[in-house]
Design an enzyme around this catalytic site. Structure first.
Site, short mmCIF file in Angstrom:
data_model
loop_
_atom_site.label_atom_id
_atom_site.label_comp_id
_atom_site.label_asym_id
_atom_site.label_seq_id
_atom_site.Cartn_x
_atom_site.Cartn_y
_atom_site.Cartn_z
N GLU A 182 -0.67 -16.69 -11.64
CA GLU A 182 0.13 -17.69 -10.95
C GLU A 182 -0.85 -18.68 -10.32
O GLU A 182 -1.76 -18.26 -9.60
CB GLU A 182 0.98 -17.02 -9.87
CG GLU A 182 1.92 -18.00 -9.22
CD GLU A 182 2.78 -17.41 -8.11
OE1 GLU A 182 2.70 -16.19 -7.87
OE2 GLU A 182 3.51 -18.20 -7.49
N ARG B 141 -4.73 -1.53 -10.17
CA ARG B 141 -5.45 -2.73 -9.79
C ARG B 141 -6.78 -2.37 -9.15
O ARG B 141 -6.98 -1.24 -8.69
CB ARG B 141 -4.62 -3.63 -8.88
CG ARG B 141 -4.25 -3.05 -7.54
CD ARG B 141 -3.15 -3.86 -6.87
NE ARG B 141 -3.52 -5.22 -6.57
CZ ARG B 141 -2.83 -6.29 -6.98
NH1 ARG B 141 -1.76 -6.16 -7.73
NH2 ARG B 141 -3.19 -7.50 -6.66
N LYS C 7 -4.73 -13.23 -3.17
CA LYS C 7 -4.89 -14.68 -3.03
C LYS C 7 -4.32 -15.17 -1.70
O LYS C 7 -4.83 -16.10 -1.10
CB LYS C 7 -4.19 -15.40 -4.18
CG LYS C 7 -5.02 -15.40 -5.46
CD LYS C 7 -4.29 -16.08 -6.59
CE LYS C 7 -3.22 -15.18 -7.14
NZ LYS C 7 -2.55 -15.71 -8.32
P1 ATP Z 1 -2.71 -11.77 -5.81
O1 ATP Z 1 -2.01 -10.78 -4.95
O2 ATP Z 1 -4.16 -11.81 -5.60
O3 ATP Z 1 -2.05 -13.11 -5.80
P2 ATP Z 1 -1.34 -11.36 -8.22
O4 ATP Z 1 -1.19 -10.10 -8.98
O5 ATP Z 1 -0.17 -11.91 -7.54
O6 ATP Z 1 -2.56 -11.17 -7.26
P3 ATP Z 1 -1.45 -13.11 -10.44
O7 ATP Z 1 -1.94 -14.50 -10.48
O8 ATP Z 1 -0.01 -12.88 -10.62
O9 ATP Z 1 -1.97 -12.49 -9.09
O10 ATP Z 1 -2.28 -12.18 -11.43
C1 ATP Z 1 -2.56 -12.44 -12.76
C2 ATP Z 1 -2.90 -11.14 -13.41
O11 ATP Z 1 -4.02 -10.55 -12.76
C3 ATP Z 1 -1.76 -10.16 -13.32
O12 ATP Z 1 -1.54 -9.63 -14.61
C4 ATP Z 1 -2.23 -9.13 -12.35
O13 ATP Z 1 -1.72 -7.88 -12.68
C5 ATP Z 1 -3.74 -9.20 -12.47
N1 ATP Z 1 -4.40 -8.82 -11.21
C6 ATP Z 1 -4.26 -9.39 -10.01
N2 ATP Z 1 -4.96 -8.74 -9.06
C7 ATP Z 1 -5.58 -7.71 -9.68
C8 ATP Z 1 -6.45 -6.66 -9.26
N3 ATP Z 1 -6.83 -6.54 -7.99
N4 ATP Z 1 -6.89 -5.79 -10.18
C9 ATP Z 1 -6.52 -5.91 -11.46
N5 ATP Z 1 -5.71 -6.86 -11.93
C10 ATP Z 1 -5.23 -7.76 -11.06
MG MG Z 2 1.02 -13.25 -6.90
#
Ligand code: ATP
Ligand code: MG
Length: 554
Positions: A35, A260, A270
């Site tokens: 995202e 994760r 983020k």
């Molecule tokens: P954040 O909470 O940091 O915003 P998110 O999962 O909302 O993380 P996205 O932009 O939706 O962030 O993530 C893109 C991809 O990265 C998703 O498929 C998510 O599962 C993966 N991802 C995000 N954070 C991690 C992590 N700490 N370890 C492994 N994969 C991750």
């Molecule tokens: Mg997110």
């Protein structure tokens, strides 16, 4: 240790392997779906490495898809930085897509659901919906709007789309089962009204699909075979499958969850990282203390070290916290053979070599990397005045102190033995400089065996040395038992950066941002991209030399 291949087996690879063997899949297509609401962090690097290498290993493809279905938090700055970071990590996507390009199709599929009696427009408020949903022990209650006719729903949904309702006034919900043990199946909201300009579609839409509805459609539209996501989506999988099935998607993706990445001494969401930037706890998203990919890059981490780290931590089904030292281990491993080993004095103390001729400047030849002789030699200058490290001198030495003190002799790395004769102080008793003598017989490489000294210290020629700034970093977040009611902001390390002014060898004068060195005894350093100017080099310490970390593998 095996770090350079992706042959480590994991359960996802086994699934893919099986799917190809049984003919369930003809090819493998994965995606990385960030995202665009912030910069990528090391957790994303794990997901990126996993998706790209998985597809690559089986001759498949990986798409980069911006999951930009929420207009409120997204920004084009993030879209650009994400592409830069993935490319820098060394991965090339097959196609670049924006989920918002599928809004039309998502809308049509929602209309299909309504026609099939599988979705309805609901007038309950967000709070009421929550209340009606029930919880793990109590079943939910059906919405009074649940039995609206398909015709009425179609009309209302059309009006939602045409902007006839305010934010929150109406939503579209899937019609599944309010008594399902899985709360995600209790008539989840699939569309909401949001009157906001979207970075890609502008003002074309004022209804936006919810993540859980949009994501399976995005995967299916692109023909993704294996949709890999993090564990918290495990309970969402039944709804994921429901959407693909009820929307009658031709291509059926399979969602697979993995744990994760969590790291000690930092935060990894983020949302939190944005807070650190917005509240000026750090300079920017690429502050070298940040666990963002851009921060690690600016700190001096290499793509290889990050990829190797991601491979080594592997893919698991249960969450755990990885020690930050593991990441540090991989950058040391990567730079050991690559980085020239030079000398820098971070906290200078002047030394006058009183028996060395006033105007003489000598060129000394030293190896660039003793562990990698292919890196050749360089010349450093030596003259009457040099700088040594303040810590390498003690006026009143403690027991077993082998460095410089009055009357003691040490070796200057790559040069001569010197002996301290006199300590010059100001009126207040502060040490200003040391007066030493050198022994010309002891020149490094001359084969001198007359006597031995116990200490070797590093130095920089004062006449030709170049002033430089050094930034030493410490963990951003202090670990320890977290008290109730406190947030990560209460655990920010107030001393996470130390700035020092010192000197580097003249050989490094023309260094460019991102050049990396191992400074004798200090660790690995990287020339900073933001603060370095034509006048002054600024070095970020990537990592110190010593590590207590053992990966447990040989
Ligand atoms: P954040 O909470 O940091 O915003 P998110 O999962 O909302 O993380 P996205 O932009 O939706 O962030 O993530 C893109 C991809 O990265 C998703 O498929 C998510 O599962 C993966 N991802 C995000 N954070 C991690 C992590 N700490 N370890 C492994 N994969 C991750
Ligand atoms: Mg997110």
């Amino acid at each position: 240790m095996e770090t350079n291949t992706s042959t480590n087996n994991n359960f996802i690879k086994n699934i893919v392997n099986e799917d190809l063997k049984t003919g369930k899949r003809k090819e493998i297509i994965t995606r990385f779906p960030p995202e665009p609401n912030g910069y990528l962090h090391i957790g994303h690097a794990k997901a990126i490495t996993l998706n790209f290498e998985l597809a690559d290993e089986f001759g498949g493809k990986t798409n980069l898809r911006f999951d930009d279905t929420n207009p409120v938090k997204e920004d084009i700055e993030y879209v650009d930085s994400i592409q830069e970071d993935i490319s820098w990590l060394g991965f090339q996507w097959e196609n670049l897509y924006f989920a918002s390009d599928y809004f039309e199709e998502m809308y049509e599929r929602a209309v299909l659901l309504i026609k099939k009696g599988k979705a309805f427009v609901c007038d309950l408020s967000a709070d009421e919906i929550k209340e009606y949903r029930g919880n793990l022990t109590a079943p939910g209650k059906e919405s009074p709007y649940r039995e609206r006719s398909a015709i009425e729903n179609l009309e209302l949904f059309e009006k939602m789309k045409n902007g006839e309702f305010k934010d929150g006034e109406k939503v579209l919900r899937a019609k599944i089962d309010m008594s399902s043990p899985n709360i995600n199946m209790r008539d989840p909201v699939i569309y909401r009204v949001v009157h906001t300009t979207h970075h890609n579609t502008g003002d074309k839409w004022c209804i936006y699909p919810m993540y859980d509805y949009a994501h399976p459609l995005e995967d299916a539209i692109e023909g993704i075979t294996h949709s890999i996501c993090t564990l918290e989506f495990e309970d969402h999988r039944p709804f994921y499958d429901w959407v693909v099935r009820e929307c009658e998607m031709k291509s059926v993706p399979q969602q697979i969850e993995f744990a994760r990445l969590n790291l000690t001494n930092t935060v990894m969401s983020k949302r939190f990282l944005k807070q650190l930037v917005d509240e000026n706890h750090v300079d920017a998203w690429d502050d070298p203390r940040m666990p963002t990919i851009s921060g690690l890059r600016r700190r001096g981490y290499t793509p290889e070290s990050i990829r190797n780290f991601c491979r080594e931590i592997g893919v698991a089904k249960s969450n755990s916290i990885v020690d930050f030292q593991m990441l540090e281990h991989f950058i040391r491993e990567d730079l050991k053979m690559k980085a020239p080993r030079t000398m820098a004095v971070l906290k200078p103390l002047k030394v006058i070599i009183t028996n060395y001729p006033e105007d003489k400047v000598e060129m000394l030849e030293v190896e660039n990397n003793l562990d990698n002789l292919e890196m050749g030699n360089r010349e450093i200058t030596f003259s009457r005045e040099i700088y040594i490290e303040q810590d390498d001198f003690m006026e009143n030495p403690i027991p077993k102190y082998f460095r410089l003190f009055p009357g003691n002799e040490v070796r200057l790395k790559g040069a001569y033995f010197i002996k301290c004769n006199e300590v010059i102080k100001d009126d207040a008793g502060n040490i200003l400089e040391l007066h030493c003598t050198y022994d010309p017989e002891t020149k490094s490489g001359s084969g001198f065996t007359g006597r031995k000294v116990k200490g070797t210290i590093h130095w920089v020629d004062a006449k030709n040395g170049v002033p430089a700034e050094f930034r030493l970093f410490h963990h951003l977040i202090l670990e320890g038992k977290k008290e109730e009611g406190k947030t990560f902001l209460d655990y920010i390390n107030p001393d996470s950066m130390e700035i020092l002014q010192g000197f580097i060898e003249p050989s490094m004068k023309s260094s460019k941002p991102q050049d990396k060195f191992q400074f004798f005894r200090h660790g690995y350093f990287n020339v900073d991209t933001r603060y370095t100017t034509d006048e002054k080099l600024v070095f970020n310490r990537i990592v110190s030399l010593k590590s207590s970390f053992d990966t447990g593998k040989k």
